[in-house]
Design an enzyme around this catalytic site. Sequence first.
Site, PDB file in Angstrom:
ATOM      1  N   GLY A  21       0.837  -1.187   0.000  1.00  0.00           N
ATOM      2  CA  GLY A  21       0.000   0.000   0.000  1.00  0.00           C
ATOM      3  C   GLY A  21       0.876   1.243   0.000  1.00  0.00           C
ATOM      4  CB  SER A  22       0.012   4.812  -0.221  1.00  0.00           C
ATOM      5  OG  SER A  22      -0.904   4.999   0.849  1.00  0.00           O
ATOM      6  CG  MET A  23       4.864   6.423   2.088  1.00  0.00           C
ATOM      7  SD  MET A  23       5.990   7.807   2.019  1.00  0.00           S
ATOM      8  CE  MET A  23       6.656   7.785   3.673  1.00  0.00           C
ATOM      9  N   GLY A  26      -0.651   1.678   7.042  1.00  0.00           N
ATOM     10  CA  GLY A  26      -0.690   0.678   8.111  1.00  0.00           C
ATOM     11  C   GLY A  26      -0.065  -0.660   7.747  1.00  0.00           C
ATOM     12  CB  THR A  28       4.957  -1.250   9.732  1.00  0.00           C
ATOM     13  OG1 THR A  28       5.715  -0.854   8.583  1.00  0.00           O
ATOM     14  CG2 THR A  28       5.911  -1.835  10.756  1.00  0.00           C
ATOM     15  CG  ASP A  93       8.578  -3.011   7.560  1.00  0.00           C
ATOM     16  OD1 ASP A  93       7.625  -3.025   6.758  1.00  0.00           O
ATOM     17  OD2 ASP A  93       8.726  -2.124   8.421  1.00  0.00           O
ATOM     18  CD  GLU A  94       9.957   0.864   4.860  1.00  0.00           C
ATOM     19  OE1 GLU A  94       9.739   1.018   3.640  1.00  0.00           O
ATOM     20  OE2 GLU A  94       9.472   1.593   5.736  1.00  0.00           O
ATOM     21  CD  GLN A  96       9.500  -0.067   0.052  1.00  0.00           C
ATOM     22  OE1 GLN A  96       8.886  -0.991   0.541  1.00  0.00           O
ATOM     23  NE2 GLN A  96       9.877   0.972   0.772  1.00  0.00           N
TER      24      GLN A  96
END
Length: 191
Positions: A21-23, A26, A28, A93-94, A96
């Site tokens: 999803g975008s920044m 939610g 994380t 996590d992160e 991308q």
Amino acid sequence: MFLETEIENTLQTGSIEVICGSMFSGKTEELIRRLNKAKFAKLKAAVFKPKTDNRYDDQQVVSHDANTVKSKAVDSALEILDFVTKIDVVAIDEVQFFSEEIVDVCKTLANKNKRVILAGLDMDFLGNPFGSMPQLLAIAEHVTKVHAVCSDCGKMASHSFRFSNNKNLIELGQKEEYKPLCRGCFKTNLK
Ligand SMILES: [Zn+2]
């Protein structure tokens, strides 16, 4: 909500889940929620993230509500394979920000019967697919898209709009430079 039972039933055979999803959507928080459930089920979990993300603390995945889980920052996706011998659940996590080898690393982990949970941005600040996310979404058994609230109109937001003109994609870590927008407001703001 999503098919949790189905996700849990795939445990024995290994699987890949993507939360994207975008920044401010939610991602994380959702990753941490799944990790807490796995912990409750007495599964051994490990959390990784790329070293490029040093927003708060290099040793932790930090979510917006300060609900934290310890993570290991690694230089490359391949490094993850060195730390997961006795681990049932591998969370990243992160995701991308990893280079394209992350795709093979995730396949390898799932083929070794591990539950792989990935969280990351699906699009960059221009609204294009981010890094290896399209490949990861394609090979995953389960995909969950989470959404933010558009800061301009209050509708469902899926885009991360950047205020500054800096074109460095890696900077998509500095939250204060971004706001979540719906497709319509994103289009208007880009003009
Ligand atoms: Zn909007």
